[in-house]
Design an enzyme around this catalytic site. Structure first.
Site, PDB file in Angstrom:
ATOM      1  N   ASP A 100     -39.269  11.374  -0.745  1.00  0.00           N
ATOM      2  CA  ASP A 100     -37.932  11.870  -0.419  1.00  0.00           C
ATOM      3  C   ASP A 100     -37.869  12.678   0.873  1.00  0.00           C
ATOM      4  O   ASP A 100     -37.007  13.552   1.024  1.00  0.00           O
ATOM      5  CB  ASP A 100     -37.381  12.696  -1.585  1.00  0.00           C
ATOM      6  CG  ASP A 100     -36.998  11.815  -2.760  1.00  0.00           C
ATOM      7  OD1 ASP A 100     -36.404  10.753  -2.519  1.00  0.00           O
ATOM      8  OD2 ASP A 100     -37.295  12.189  -3.904  1.00  0.00           O
ATOM      9  N   ASP A 160     -33.657   4.156  -4.542  1.00  0.00           N
ATOM     10  CA  ASP A 160     -33.199   5.314  -3.776  1.00  0.00           C
ATOM     11  C   ASP A 160     -33.816   5.373  -2.378  1.00  0.00           C
ATOM     12  O   ASP A 160     -33.201   5.889  -1.436  1.00  0.00           O
ATOM     13  CB  ASP A 160     -33.568   6.629  -4.487  1.00  0.00           C
ATOM     14  CG  ASP A 160     -33.308   6.640  -5.968  1.00  0.00           C
ATOM     15  OD1 ASP A 160     -33.497   5.591  -6.621  1.00  0.00           O
ATOM     16  OD2 ASP A 160     -32.961   7.706  -6.501  1.00  0.00           O
TER      17      ASP A 160
END
Length: 387
Positions: A100, A160
């Protein structure tokens, strides 16, 4: 593409909604300049935390969006101050054992560099890009999502990550080194090949075989169960295919966008804000996920730049309908210090069939607030992406 009769948001309403959001952001600066915002609210209020969550980049992104709208230098100075925390985090490798880096460093540091030319922000974001490419698995050709690198139980990617890849494209642009771009391309190819099912729904996570490099199986972490369709994962698919086309100009990705969007639209309730998993439809009491709707609006407005005008107008009209629902029924107009911007988001709801830790159910969530502001910003002006 499915069409709806819902009302549309006007430019005047969008500007007023963005004004209200910016006022809340400025109100919250004292709480979240030296501390970060937690991933989701508790009873409508964010807890101040250290810079340890995967979500902490979204709050400085909101501050930058608010500065762009208001030109209030108190916001700019606060956002630049936050760069120090993100520099310390990547320098000391604090809670970075995951993919991330884009969510963390694009809205905080890439935005700071693009908007102000801040060199510290640039160097910090490049360190994050360098860390992100260390997660790339040659066997399987993907960026591993989380967990010990190469561990069989975590040998997977998740949909994601399509929104983490702009950090790599940016890194190649500013350094002239194609290695970042190359890894992003390879990950996109693998992700879009395996994450999208035949009916246009998506897997949240997908496992690869670490011995053979062959695909293994799809599964969920935060969706209802493995064969359902997690709403936010589908939303990442919509925006992620649009972003993928932006950087690759691969026409197949426009078709992928249409495929995942069409499925998403068939599962919406009357107000166009999805339940947290798209297995649920009108008539049940499951929580919504407004953050998914905000993400999809950003994807619609991005893809509208690249298709023929008739299709682009359909996307802009649909985005205006979804935003109207958010502004009228989900947006926080004002509130106490620490409040969020977009109610009825869902981070992770535990079920007997998933592996997530429950958190942030029917609350404001930080990425929902950010993408809501991004969607409004895109709606009112020709916005230059942080992504």
């Amino acid at each position: 593409m499915k069409h709806f009769d819902n009302p549309v948001l006007s430019q005047q309403e969008a500007n007023a909604a963005l004004d209200a959001a910016c006022a809340i952001v400025k109100q919250n600066l004292p709480m979240f300049t030296d501390k970060c915002q937690n991933h989701s609210c508790t009873n409508g209020i964010y807890e101040p935390i250290d810079n340890v969550e995967w979500t902490t980049g979204f709050w400085p992104g909101e501050v930058w969006l608010a500065w762009e709208h208001t030109h209030d230098d108190e916001l700019k100075n606060a956002a630049l101050h936050m760069v120090d925390s993100f520099k310390e985090r990547i320098d000391k490798k604090i809670e970075v054992d995951h993919h991330d880096m884009g969510f963390l460093y694009t809205p905080s540091c890439v935005a700071a560099y693009k908007l102000t030319g801040n060199e510290k922000a640039k160097e910090t974001a490049l360190k994050a890009a360098d860390h992100l490419i260390t997660r790339f698995q040659e066997k399987g050709q993907f960026i591993q999502a989380w967990g010990a690198f190469g561990a069989k139980e975590n040998y997977r990617f998740i949909i994601d990550c399509l929104l983490n890849l702009p950090l790599l494209y940016w890194a190649s642009e500013v350094t002239g080194d194609p290695k970042y771009n190359d890894i992003a391309h390879r990950h996109i190819t693998t992700c879009l090949k395996y994450s999208i099912r035949e009916d246009g729904s998506t897997y949240h996570t997908y496992f690869m075989n670490p011995e053979t490099s062959e695909p293994s199986h799809g599964a969920t972490c935060q969706g209802y169960k493995d064969d359902s369709c997690w709403a936010r994962g589908q939303a990442w698919g919509v925006y992620g295919t649009a972003i993928s086309y932006r950087y690759t100009k691969n026409p197949e990705y426009i078709e992928k966008f249409r495929t995942v969007l069409d499925y998403y639209l068939t599962r919406l309730p009357e107000d166009l804000i999805p339940y947290w998993d798209m297995i649920f439809i009108d008539g049940n009491e499951e929580p919504r996920d407004s953050s998914s709707a905000a993400i999809v609006v950003c994807g619609l407005l991005e893809m509208a730049k690249y298709v023929e005008e008739k299709e682009a107008e359909e996307y802009r009209h649909l985005a205006a309908q979804m935003l109207k629902s958010m502004v009228d029924h989900y947006a926080v107009k004002s509130g106490p210090v620490g409040c969020g911007l977009l109610e009825h988001g869902t981070y992770a709801k535990k079920t007997p069939y998933n592996t997530c830790a429950p958190a942030g159910v029917d609350e404001c969530v930080s990425w929902g607030d950010f993408y809501y502001m991004e969607a409004l910003t895109r709606f009112v002006k020709d916005w230059q992406l942080y992504w």
